[in-house]
Design an enzyme around this catalytic site. Structure first.
Site, mmCIF file in Angstrom:
data_model
loop_
_atom_site.group_PDB
_atom_site.id
_atom_site.type_symbol
_atom_site.label_atom_id
_atom_site.label_comp_id
_atom_site.label_asym_id
_atom_site.label_seq_id
_atom_site.Cartn_x
_atom_site.Cartn_y
_atom_site.Cartn_z
ATOM 1 N N LYS A 129 -0.894 17.120 3.427
ATOM 2 C CA LYS A 129 -0.189 15.973 4.012
ATOM 3 C C LYS A 129 1.122 15.771 3.257
ATOM 4 O O LYS A 129 1.168 15.215 2.166
ATOM 5 C CB LYS A 129 -1.025 14.690 3.926
ATOM 6 N N GLY A 131 2.765 12.086 -6.793
ATOM 7 C CA GLY A 131 3.468 10.913 -6.287
ATOM 8 C C GLY A 131 3.469 9.814 -7.328
ATOM 9 O O GLY A 131 3.413 10.084 -8.534
ATOM 10 N N SER A 132 3.522 8.580 -6.874
ATOM 11 C CA SER A 132 3.648 7.457 -7.797
ATOM 12 C C SER A 132 2.328 7.176 -8.508
ATOM 13 O O SER A 132 1.248 7.467 -7.986
ATOM 14 C CB SER A 132 4.089 6.216 -7.029
ATOM 15 N N THR A 133 2.424 6.582 -9.680
ATOM 16 C CA THR A 133 1.225 6.223 -10.443
ATOM 17 C C THR A 133 0.403 5.196 -9.669
ATOM 18 O O THR A 133 -0.832 5.242 -9.672
ATOM 19 C CB THR A 133 1.637 5.706 -11.835
ATOM 20 N N VAL A 153 0.036 4.807 -6.337
ATOM 21 C CA VAL A 153 -0.769 5.436 -5.283
ATOM 22 C C VAL A 153 -1.821 6.367 -5.914
ATOM 23 O O VAL A 153 -2.956 6.443 -5.439
ATOM 24 C CB VAL A 153 0.125 6.188 -4.270
ATOM 25 N N GLY A 154 -1.463 7.018 -7.019
ATOM 26 C CA GLY A 154 -2.426 7.878 -7.721
ATOM 27 C C GLY A 154 -3.661 7.107 -8.141
ATOM 28 O O GLY A 154 -4.797 7.585 -8.029
ATOM 29 N N GLU A 185 -0.594 14.247 -10.404
ATOM 30 C CA GLU A 185 0.682 14.461 -11.098
ATOM 31 C C GLU A 185 1.547 13.275 -10.712
ATOM 32 O O GLU A 185 1.968 13.145 -9.565
ATOM 33 C CB GLU A 185 1.281 15.794 -10.654
ATOM 34 N N CYS A 225 10.134 13.489 -11.293
ATOM 35 C CA CYS A 225 9.175 12.887 -12.221
ATOM 36 C C CYS A 225 9.458 13.305 -13.656
ATOM 37 O O CYS A 225 9.035 12.633 -14.583
ATOM 38 C CB CYS A 225 7.747 13.239 -11.813
ATOM 39 N N GLU A 243 9.836 3.536 -14.182
ATOM 40 C CA GLU A 243 10.393 4.752 -13.583
ATOM 41 C C GLU A 243 11.376 4.314 -12.488
ATOM 42 O O GLU A 243 10.993 3.594 -11.569
ATOM 43 C CB GLU A 243 9.280 5.595 -12.979
HETATM 44 P P1 NDP Z 1 4.056 7.617 -2.982
HETATM 45 O O1 NDP Z 1 3.239 7.807 -4.184
HETATM 46 O O2 NDP Z 1 3.863 6.433 -2.127
HETATM 47 O O3 NDP Z 1 3.898 8.885 -1.994
HETATM 48 C C1 NDP Z 1 3.432 10.166 -2.349
HETATM 49 C C2 NDP Z 1 2.535 10.720 -1.236
HETATM 50 O O4 NDP Z 1 1.345 9.914 -1.122
HETATM 51 C C3 NDP Z 1 3.175 10.683 0.153
HETATM 52 O O5 NDP Z 1 2.740 11.811 0.890
HETATM 53 C C4 NDP Z 1 2.602 9.400 0.739
HETATM 54 O O6 NDP Z 1 2.628 9.375 2.137
HETATM 55 C C5 NDP Z 1 1.186 9.466 0.207
HETATM 56 N N1 NDP Z 1 0.459 8.194 0.200
HETATM 57 C C6 NDP Z 1 0.960 6.927 0.104
HETATM 58 N N2 NDP Z 1 -0.036 6.022 0.126
HETATM 59 C C7 NDP Z 1 -1.192 6.720 0.244
HETATM 60 C C8 NDP Z 1 -2.563 6.343 0.323
HETATM 61 N N3 NDP Z 1 -2.950 5.076 0.275
HETATM 62 N N4 NDP Z 1 -3.483 7.313 0.444
HETATM 63 C C9 NDP Z 1 -3.128 8.611 0.484
HETATM 64 N N5 NDP Z 1 -1.845 9.024 0.418
HETATM 65 C C10 NDP Z 1 -0.887 8.100 0.276
HETATM 66 O O7 NDP Z 1 5.560 7.723 -3.403
HETATM 67 P P2 NDP Z 1 6.796 7.029 -2.656
HETATM 68 O O8 NDP Z 1 7.322 8.010 -1.720
HETATM 69 O O9 NDP Z 1 6.462 5.724 -2.072
HETATM 70 O O10 NDP Z 1 7.749 6.790 -3.876
HETATM 71 C C11 NDP Z 1 7.627 5.596 -4.647
HETATM 72 C C12 NDP Z 1 7.847 5.879 -6.091
HETATM 73 O O11 NDP Z 1 6.872 6.796 -6.558
HETATM 74 C C13 NDP Z 1 9.151 6.535 -6.442
HETATM 75 O O12 NDP Z 1 10.194 5.646 -6.486
HETATM 76 C C14 NDP Z 1 8.797 7.155 -7.760
HETATM 77 O O13 NDP Z 1 8.877 6.195 -8.762
HETATM 78 C C15 NDP Z 1 7.380 7.605 -7.573
HETATM 79 N N6 NDP Z 1 7.254 9.015 -7.161
HETATM 80 C C16 NDP Z 1 6.933 9.958 -8.078
HETATM 81 C C17 NDP Z 1 6.875 11.275 -7.722
HETATM 82 C C18 NDP Z 1 6.557 12.333 -8.677
HETATM 83 O O14 NDP Z 1 6.989 13.474 -8.491
HETATM 84 N N7 NDP Z 1 5.771 12.060 -9.700
HETATM 85 C C19 NDP Z 1 7.160 11.715 -6.364
HETATM 86 C C20 NDP Z 1 7.439 10.645 -5.442
HETATM 87 C C21 NDP Z 1 7.481 9.375 -5.869
HETATM 88 P P3 NDP Z 1 3.861 8.769 2.976
HETATM 89 O O15 NDP Z 1 5.026 8.701 2.080
HETATM 90 O O16 NDP Z 1 4.027 9.757 4.067
HETATM 91 O O17 NDP Z 1 3.428 7.443 3.483
#
Ligand code: NDP
Length: 451
Positions: free
Chosen positions: A153, A206-208, A210-211, A228, A262, A355
């Site tokens: 996804k 992704g973000s901490t 959502v992680g 990660e 990140c 961040e």
């Molecule tokens: P998110 O953590 O929201 O998104 C990362 C992925 O998780 C996307 O595919 C997103 O889907 C998906 N996702 C979101 N919510 C859920 C859920 N409840 N269950 C399962 N999957 C989910 O990152 P954002 O894009 O919102 O970015 C926000 C902040 O996160 C940034 O400003 C940054 O600080 C951090 N970030 C860190 C990253 C890294 O490389 N460590 C990468 C990206 C962000 P979708 O977006 O399609 O809704």
């Protein structure tokens, strides 16, 4: 429902696609589950050959994919080409894994015990928008090499290269159902994958925030999880360093990918006695940074990914912010934000602690080695970082003391195909890339044979 994909440099529509939801996620899991038995049974050399064919097909489409990624993510074309090169290399590297899935034989009373590395089953890969196909490949390649089937996804903002990848995998001979892409929102399609009883593991970047939600959701069915997550990495510059080299390299370490990385070294810690000299050299290199059209070969920094991201980043630089250096950015359409350095900053300023995920860095002076280490560790994160000094022993002392997963001495590199990558503390757990990433996509089975 339609998913409208924008081009961040122009704000124009790049593509309109069907937006996947819960039912599409369920269907993808069902396809992956049905394909699992046959895929795990493919002999190791044949699986290796298929992964090499996939790498060949990606190589053939390299330029086309790089342009698509550059347009969809707003990243400089030179960076996109480099990233696509890494995608190809990652599939080649893990093409060697099926034939090296070694186990142990263990002498025990009455017989012999042996271990096998078995695939886990259907693995969900949830990926962000900052390095779309690159981060996906870090998960896809070891997962497939180990004999799992996958549901990927991608982030809704950047689904285009993932959808191309699904087609390329099929053309390269990867059997139907082994690779499935679900382009839909995290809150519906993503959340469904996390709770689905037929998904055995979730690999997330992704973000901490959502992680944390994913780890909690996955606990219901005891899914395996690797995370990660975010970072607030320190770039520690000692007075005995090559200050010109450190200052010349610092902008790309934090403004690369417009700071949406990140591993961004967004806290530049400088030994106080070298602060003035360092700031002078830094100003020169920030002002020289070319910010503009991602498809221009000379561009070094593009726009932010979205209007929302620009708003978030701007909130860290209010009108009274202590801006010490500000680079350039185009006017007009596009989610532009100039590279910005804040100094001096209060230790509890949001820009120091959170961040930012945009082109904003803070510079914080330190007194001595002990204070440098204390400042570097004063964060909930621990992903990456750098140390600049000509004193080798000091470099190694500090490297051992900093609580972070990846460190670079006299360089700002973080990620290589052949070396482990991942975080300490709230930057996540598990490691991607390197020789051991495949372990995270297998279960160890012990078989005892009575003799
Ligand atoms: P998110 O953590 O929201 O998104 C990362 C992925 O998780 C996307 O595919 C997103 O889907 C998906 N996702 C979101 N919510 C859920 C859920 N409840 N269950 C399962 N999957 C989910 O990152 P954002 O894009 O919102 O970015 C926000 C902040 O996160 C940034 O400003 C940054 O600080 C951090 N970030 C860190 C990253 C890294 O490389 N460590 C990468 C990206 C962000 P979708 O977006 O399609 O809704």
């Amino acid at each position: 429902m339609t998913l409208t994909v924008l081009e961040p440099a122009t704000e124009r529509v790049l593509a309109e696609l069907p937006r996947a939801g819960v039912e599409d996620a369920d269907a993808a899991v069902a396809r992956a589950k049905a394909a699992f038995g046959a895929w795990r049974a493919v002999s190791p050399p044949d699986r290796a050959r298929l992964l090499h064919r996939l790498a060949d097909s990606l190589q053939l489409r390299h330029e086309e994919l790089a342009v698509l990624e550059a347009r969809n993510a707003g990243k400089p074309i030179a960076d996109a080409r480099g990233e696509l090169g890494m995608v190809v290399d990652t599939f080649r590297y893990y093409a060697a894994a099926p034939e090296r899935a070694l186990g142990d034989t263990i002498p025990v009373p009455g017989g012999i015990a042996m271990t096998f590395r078995e695939p886990i089953g259907v693995v969900a890969l949830i990926t962000p928008w900052n390095f779309p196909l690159t981060i996906a490949s870090w998960k896809l390649a070891p997962a497939l090499a180990a004999g799992n089937t996958v549901v990927l996804k991608p982030a809704e903002l950047t689904p285009l290269t993932a959808l191309e990848f699904e087609r390329i995998a099929l053309e390269a001979g990867i059997p139907e159902g082994v690779v499935n892409v679900v382009a839909g929102p995290g809150s519906t399609a993503g959340a469904r994958l996390v709770e689905h009883p037929d998904v055995a593991k979730v690999a997330f970047t992704g973000s901490t925030e959502v992680g944390r939600r994913i780890a909690a959701g996955a606990a219901q069915t005891i899914k395996r999880v690797t995370l990660e997550l975010g970072g607030k990495s320190a770039n520690v510059v000692f007075a005995d360093a090559d200050l010109q080299a450190a200052a010349a390299a610092a902008p790309s370490a934090v403004f690369g990918n417009a700071g949406q990385d990140c591993c961004a070294r967004s806290r530049i810690l400088v030994e106080r006695s070298a602060l003035d000299a360092f700031m002078e050299a830094l100003e020169e290199s920030v002002e020289a940074l070319r910010v503009g059209d991602p498809l221009d070969e000379a561009t070094q920094m593009g726009p932010l990914i979205s209007a929302g991201q620009r708003e978030t980043v701007a909130s860290f630089v209010p009108p009274d912010a202590p801006v010490a250096i500000r680079g350039s950015a185009p006017d007009g359409p596009g989610y532009w934000f100039p590279p910005t350095v804040l100094c001096p900053v209060e230790p509890d300023d949001r820009a120091v602690r959170e961040e930012i995920f945009g082109p904003v860095a803070v510079v914080v002076p330190f007194r001595d080695e002990a204070e440098a280490v204390a400042l570097a560790n004063d964060t909930i994160y621990g992903l990456s970082g750098s140390i600049w000094t000509r004193d080798g022993a000091k470099a190694l002392r500090v490297a051992r003391a900093v609580e972070t997963g990846v460190l670079s001495i006299n360089s700002n590199s973080s990620v290589r195909v052949a070396t482990p990558f991942g975080g300490f503390k709230q930057s996540g757990y598990g490691r991607e890339l390197g020789p051991h990433a495949v372990d995270h996509y297998t279960e160890v089975k012990t078989v005892y044979y009575a003799t």
